[in-house]
Design a protein around this motif. Structure first.
Motif, PDB file in Angstrom:
ATOM      1  N   SER A  99      -2.429  96.687  40.782  1.00  0.00           N
ATOM      2  CA  SER A  99      -2.180  95.371  40.591  1.00  0.00           C
ATOM      3  C   SER A  99      -0.783  95.161  40.238  1.00  0.00           C
ATOM      4  O   SER A  99      -0.003  94.077  40.586  1.00  0.00           O
ATOM      5  N   MET A 100      -0.187  96.266  39.424  1.00  0.00           N
ATOM      6  CA  MET A 100       1.163  96.468  39.072  1.00  0.00           C
ATOM      7  C   MET A 100       2.024  96.480  40.250  1.00  0.00           C
ATOM      8  O   MET A 100       3.231  95.837  40.409  1.00  0.00           O
ATOM      9  N   ALA A 101       1.672  97.353  41.198  1.00  0.00           N
ATOM     10  CA  ALA A 101       2.303  97.536  42.404  1.00  0.00           C
ATOM     11  C   ALA A 101       2.674  96.109  43.419  1.00  0.00           C
ATOM     12  O   ALA A 101       3.496  95.761  43.808  1.00  0.00           O
ATOM     13  N   GLU A 102       1.269  95.450  43.320  1.00  0.00           N
ATOM     14  CA  GLU A 102       1.486  94.099  43.806  1.00  0.00           C
ATOM     15  C   GLU A 102       2.506  93.071  43.318  1.00  0.00           C
ATOM     16  O   GLU A 102       2.882  92.270  43.785  1.00  0.00           O
ATOM     17  N   HIS A 103       2.470  93.186  41.899  1.00  0.00           N
ATOM     18  CA  HIS A 103       3.445  92.329  41.198  1.00  0.00           C
ATOM     19  C   HIS A 103       4.780  92.843  41.575  1.00  0.00           C
ATOM     20  O   HIS A 103       5.683  91.916  41.819  1.00  0.00           O
ATOM     21  N   ASP A 104       5.049  94.270  41.622  1.00  0.00           N
ATOM     22  CA  ASP A 104       6.477  94.514  42.061  1.00  0.00           C
ATOM     23  C   ASP A 104       6.785  93.857  43.463  1.00  0.00           C
ATOM     24  O   ASP A 104       7.809  93.528  43.581  1.00  0.00           O
ATOM     25  N   GLU A 105       5.852  93.802  44.342  1.00  0.00           N
ATOM     26  CA  GLU A 105       5.884  93.214  45.870  1.00  0.00           C
ATOM     27  C   GLU A 105       6.375  91.757  45.660  1.00  0.00           C
ATOM     28  O   GLU A 105       7.172  91.404  46.145  1.00  0.00           O
ATOM     29  N   ALA A 106       5.483  91.082  44.950  1.00  0.00           N
ATOM     30  CA  ALA A 106       5.658  89.875  44.655  1.00  0.00           C
ATOM     31  C   ALA A 106       7.031  89.496  43.939  1.00  0.00           C
ATOM     32  O   ALA A 106       7.920  88.390  44.214  1.00  0.00           O
ATOM     33  N   ARG A 107       7.504  90.222  42.959  1.00  0.00           N
ATOM     34  CA  ARG A 107       8.907  89.917  42.489  1.00  0.00           C
ATOM     35  C   ARG A 107      10.023  89.944  43.273  1.00  0.00           C
ATOM     36  O   ARG A 107      10.895  89.162  43.132  1.00  0.00           O
ATOM     37  N   GLN A 108       9.803  90.871  44.381  1.00  0.00           N
ATOM     38  CA  GLN A 108      10.920  91.034  45.055  1.00  0.00           C
ATOM     39  C   GLN A 108      11.178  89.735  45.867  1.00  0.00           C
ATOM     40  O   GLN A 108      12.352  89.276  46.168  1.00  0.00           O
ATOM     41  N   LEU A 109      10.115  89.170  46.441  1.00  0.00           N
ATOM     42  CA  LEU A 109      10.306  87.891  47.167  1.00  0.00           C
ATOM     43  C   LEU A 109      10.290  86.795  46.174  1.00  0.00           C
ATOM     44  O   LEU A 109      11.275  85.918  46.442  1.00  0.00           O
ATOM     45  N   ILE A 110      10.056  86.792  44.866  1.00  0.00           N
ATOM     46  CA  ILE A 110      10.393  85.559  43.932  1.00  0.00           C
ATOM     47  C   ILE A 110      11.838  85.782  43.709  1.00  0.00           C
ATOM     48  O   ILE A 110      12.592  84.835  43.805  1.00  0.00           O
ATOM     49  N   ASP A 111      12.506  86.758  43.580  1.00  0.00           N
ATOM     50  CA  ASP A 111      13.771  87.138  43.391  1.00  0.00           C
ATOM     51  C   ASP A 111      14.675  86.545  44.525  1.00  0.00           C
ATOM     52  O   ASP A 111      15.712  85.745  44.322  1.00  0.00           O
ATOM     53  N   HIS A 112      14.278  86.621  45.853  1.00  0.00           N
ATOM     54  CA  HIS A 112      14.866  86.268  46.911  1.00  0.00           C
ATOM     55  C   HIS A 112      14.680  84.903  46.874  1.00  0.00           C
ATOM     56  O   HIS A 112      15.763  83.990  47.372  1.00  0.00           O
ATOM     57  N   ILE A 113      13.696  84.130  46.845  1.00  0.00           N
ATOM     58  CA  ILE A 113      13.551  82.865  46.894  1.00  0.00           C
ATOM     59  C   ILE A 113      14.437  81.987  45.910  1.00  0.00           C
ATOM     60  O   ILE A 113      14.806  81.100  46.198  1.00  0.00           O
ATOM     61  N   GLU A 114      14.154  82.481  44.757  1.00  0.00           N
ATOM     62  CA  GLU A 114      14.828  81.841  43.747  1.00  0.00           C
ATOM     63  C   GLU A 114      16.332  82.030  43.831  1.00  0.00           C
ATOM     64  O   GLU A 114      17.151  80.941  43.503  1.00  0.00           O
ATOM     65  N   ALA A 115      17.127  83.241  44.578  1.00  0.00           N
ATOM     66  CA  ALA A 115      18.394  82.979  45.009  1.00  0.00           C
ATOM     67  C   ALA A 115      18.781  82.049  45.707  1.00  0.00           C
ATOM     68  O   ALA A 115      19.918  81.287  45.943  1.00  0.00           O
ATOM     69  N   LEU A 116      17.908  82.012  46.832  1.00  0.00           N
ATOM     70  CA  LEU A 116      18.229  80.974  47.784  1.00  0.00           C
ATOM     71  C   LEU A 116      18.243  79.623  47.408  1.00  0.00           C
ATOM     72  O   LEU A 116      18.985  78.743  47.807  1.00  0.00           O
ATOM     73  N   VAL A 117      17.158  79.061  46.504  1.00  0.00           N
ATOM     74  CA  VAL A 117      17.227  77.881  45.736  1.00  0.00           C
ATOM     75  C   VAL A 117      18.076  77.641  44.884  1.00  0.00           C
ATOM     76  O   VAL A 117      19.063  76.572  45.139  1.00  0.00           O
ATOM     77  N   LYS A 118      18.746  78.676  44.319  1.00  0.00           N
ATOM     78  CA  LYS A 118      20.027  78.433  43.416  1.00  0.00           C
ATOM     79  C   LYS A 118      20.942  78.063  44.322  1.00  0.00           C
ATOM     80  O   LYS A 118      22.017  77.351  43.861  1.00  0.00           O
ATOM     81  N   SER A 119      21.297  78.698  45.275  1.00  0.00           N
ATOM     82  CA  SER A 119      22.576  78.432  46.274  1.00  0.00           C
ATOM     83  C   SER A 119      22.247  77.129  46.999  1.00  0.00           C
ATOM     84  O   SER A 119      23.163  76.866  47.773  1.00  0.00           O
ATOM     85  N   GLY A 120      21.090  76.587  46.908  1.00  0.00           N
ATOM     86  CA  GLY A 120      21.059  75.281  47.862  1.00  0.00           C
ATOM     87  C   GLY A 120      20.159  75.530  48.914  1.00  0.00           C
ATOM     88  O   GLY A 120      20.358  74.588  49.864  1.00  0.00           O
ATOM     89  N   GLY A 121      19.693  76.786  49.352  1.00  0.00           N
ATOM     90  CA  GLY A 121      19.049  77.077  50.488  1.00  0.00           C
ATOM     91  C   GLY A 121      17.621  77.239  50.439  1.00  0.00           C
ATOM     92  O   GLY A 121      16.922  76.734  49.203  1.00  0.00           O
ATOM     93  N   GLY A 122      16.918  77.698  51.508  1.00  0.00           N
ATOM     94  CA  GLY A 122      15.368  77.900  51.393  1.00  0.00           C
ATOM     95  C   GLY A 122      15.125  78.590  52.470  1.00  0.00           C
ATOM     96  O   GLY A 122      15.774  78.923  53.421  1.00  0.00           O
ATOM     97  N   ASP A 123      13.834  78.867  52.485  1.00  0.00           N
ATOM     98  CA  ASP A 123      13.269  80.119  53.391  1.00  0.00           C
ATOM     99  C   ASP A 123      11.766  79.979  53.446  1.00  0.00           C
ATOM    100  O   ASP A 123      11.141  80.629  52.513  1.00  0.00           O
ATOM    101  N   ASP A 124      11.186  79.398  54.368  1.00  0.00           N
ATOM    102  CA  ASP A 124       9.710  78.936  54.322  1.00  0.00           C
ATOM    103  C   ASP A 124       9.152  80.223  54.759  1.00  0.00           C
ATOM    104  O   ASP A 124       7.968  80.391  54.426  1.00  0.00           O
ATOM    105  N   ASP A 125       9.599  81.073  55.459  1.00  0.00           N
ATOM    106  CA  ASP A 125       8.986  82.373  55.721  1.00  0.00           C
ATOM    107  C   ASP A 125       8.970  83.088  54.634  1.00  0.00           C
ATOM    108  O   ASP A 125       7.743  83.886  54.659  1.00  0.00           O
ATOM    109  N   SER A 126       9.708  83.114  53.725  1.00  0.00           N
ATOM    110  CA  SER A 126       9.507  84.126  52.309  1.00  0.00           C
ATOM    111  C   SER A 126       8.383  83.422  51.473  1.00  0.00           C
ATOM    112  O   SER A 126       7.952  84.217  50.913  1.00  0.00           O
ATOM    113  N   VAL A 127       8.313  82.110  51.539  1.00  0.00           N
ATOM    114  CA  VAL A 127       7.350  81.393  50.796  1.00  0.00           C
ATOM    115  C   VAL A 127       6.014  81.858  51.517  1.00  0.00           C
ATOM    116  O   VAL A 127       5.039  82.133  50.671  1.00  0.00           O
ATOM    117  N   ALA A 128       5.906  81.607  52.719  1.00  0.00           N
ATOM    118  CA  ALA A 128       4.582  82.095  53.220  1.00  0.00           C
ATOM    119  C   ALA A 128       4.229  83.608  53.040  1.00  0.00           C
ATOM    120  O   ALA A 128       3.184  83.798  52.815  1.00  0.00           O
TER     121      ALA A 128
END
Length: 364
Positions: A99-128
């Motif tokens: 479960s901890m390993a799955e969290h690590d994988e999810a956090r990498q995607l969350i970091d990416h999505i948050e960075a895009l949102v902060k810059s005014g962008g978006g990425d439907d594929d990353s959310v999926a």
């Protein structure tokens, strides 16, 4: 008079036990640890569905931001509180490490999505992709870890209370009180506080004094019951734990009042203490004392829940954000107590009939 300010800390912030804390106003979740986490999972899926059906880019970005914030809070309380308890109780290191390993994988995607949102962008594929990772993680926990934890004999209400309280702290840390609802153009209205902070302050102080008297009342009732209970060990143990909650709740209120230059009301405390003694004494001679006390305890816990809900609104109006943080924990403790009592009322009634049929002291 100061202008009315928007109410930032909505019900979700006052009751920090739901993943959709800022979105599902009024939703109640029993603070039993596994049920709490399962409800978080369901609401995560609802976030993903909401995102998928959004057409407005601004709204979609806001949903993604809130989803990521909620997932961060959820994963953190699991890692800080739930996983260590699960590891110790089950001895299953493998399932926790997975479960901890799955969290690590999810956090990498969350970091990416948050960075895009902060810059005014978006990425439907990353959310999926994040949705797929989260759904796999949910299946692993609900089909494997959670059944093991429930079978391990943990006090899941105490654990749930700690998860809920820590979750509230994290939501404050991750969002910050400076976030205004006007910055989030979603289809949800933020209620206005129709009173200035200096007018709300004495109302908050009086509410705290009333809550202090009520907590003393409840503590007296619990203490008398614990002293008398003989044939109901589960009830005695849970009430004993709640006595510790009461001590902590009283201390929290006293600290808040002291910081405000106020003090508890001696007269109200005396009346509350007398009421608690009388309530417990009136039920003591009854043949079905345990049943009457169980009903009274359940009613008292729900009264305290209502009181703390009101205090959170008054504290927000008075600008006492730090006080809201600690009062949230008291609210979580009362919800845990109310739900434990609700789930054990029938069990207690069955035990009462069993002891009585065997010729034992069934009343207490």
């Amino acid at each position: 008079m100061n202008a009315a300010m928007p109410l930032i800390a909505d019900r979700g912030m006052g009751e920090p036990i739901s993943l959709a804390a800022m979105l599902a106003a009024g939703k109640k979740v029993a603070p039993e640890a596994v049920s709490l986490l399962i409800q978080d999972h369901r609401e995560a899926v609802a976030f993903f569905d909401w995102y998928q059906h959004c057409s407005d880019p601004v709204e979609k970005a806001e949903v993604a931001r809130r989803l990521c914030t909620a997932l961060r809070a959820h994963m953190t309380v699991e890692e800080e509180i739930f996983y260590p308890a699960a590891r110790q109780a089950t001895g299953d290191d493998g399932i926790v490490d997975h479960s901890m390993a799955e969290h690590d994988e999810a956090r990498q995607l969350i970091d990416h999505i948050e960075a895009l949102v902060k810059s005014g962008g978006g990425d439907d594929d990353s959310v999926a992709e994040l949705r797929e990772v989260i759904e796999d993680h949910v299946a692993d926990e609900e089909e494997k870890m959670f059944p093991e934890v429930r079978a391990a004999g943990l006090d899941l209400y105490d654990l749930g209370c700690r998860l809920a309280a820590r979750r509230g702290e994290l939501l404050f840390e991750l969002t910050g009180k400076e976030i205004a609802m006007a910055d989030a153009p979603l289809h949800m209205d933020s209620p206005q506080i129709p009173i200035a902070a200096d007018q709300a302050l004495p109302l908050f102080a009086d509410g705290l004094r009333n809550a202090h008297a009520m907590d003393k009342n409840c503590r007296e009732m619990l203490e008398r019951q614990v002293d008398r209970l003989e044939n109901y060990p589960a009830v005695k143990n849970r009430l004993s734990l709640h006595l510790k909650d009461k001590d902590a709740q009283l201390q929290r209120i006293e600290t808040i009042l002291d910081d405000m230059g106020e003090s508890p009301s001696t007269m109200k405390d005396m009346a509350g203490s007398l009421g608690g003694n009388l309530s417990a004494m009136m039920n003591a001679p009854a043949e079905d004392e345990i049943l009457k006390n169980s009903a009274a305890n359940y009613a008292m816990a729900n009264l305290e829940i209502a009181t703390y809900e009101s205090l959170l609104v008054l504290g927000e109006a008075a600008g006492k954000v730090d006080a809201i943080r600690v009062l949230q924990q008291s609210l979580s403790e009362e919800r845990a107590m109310a739900n434990w009592l609700a789930e054990h009322l029938r069990e207690t009634a069955v035990m009462f009939m069993k002891v009585k049929s065997e010729g034992g002291q069934a009343s207490h």
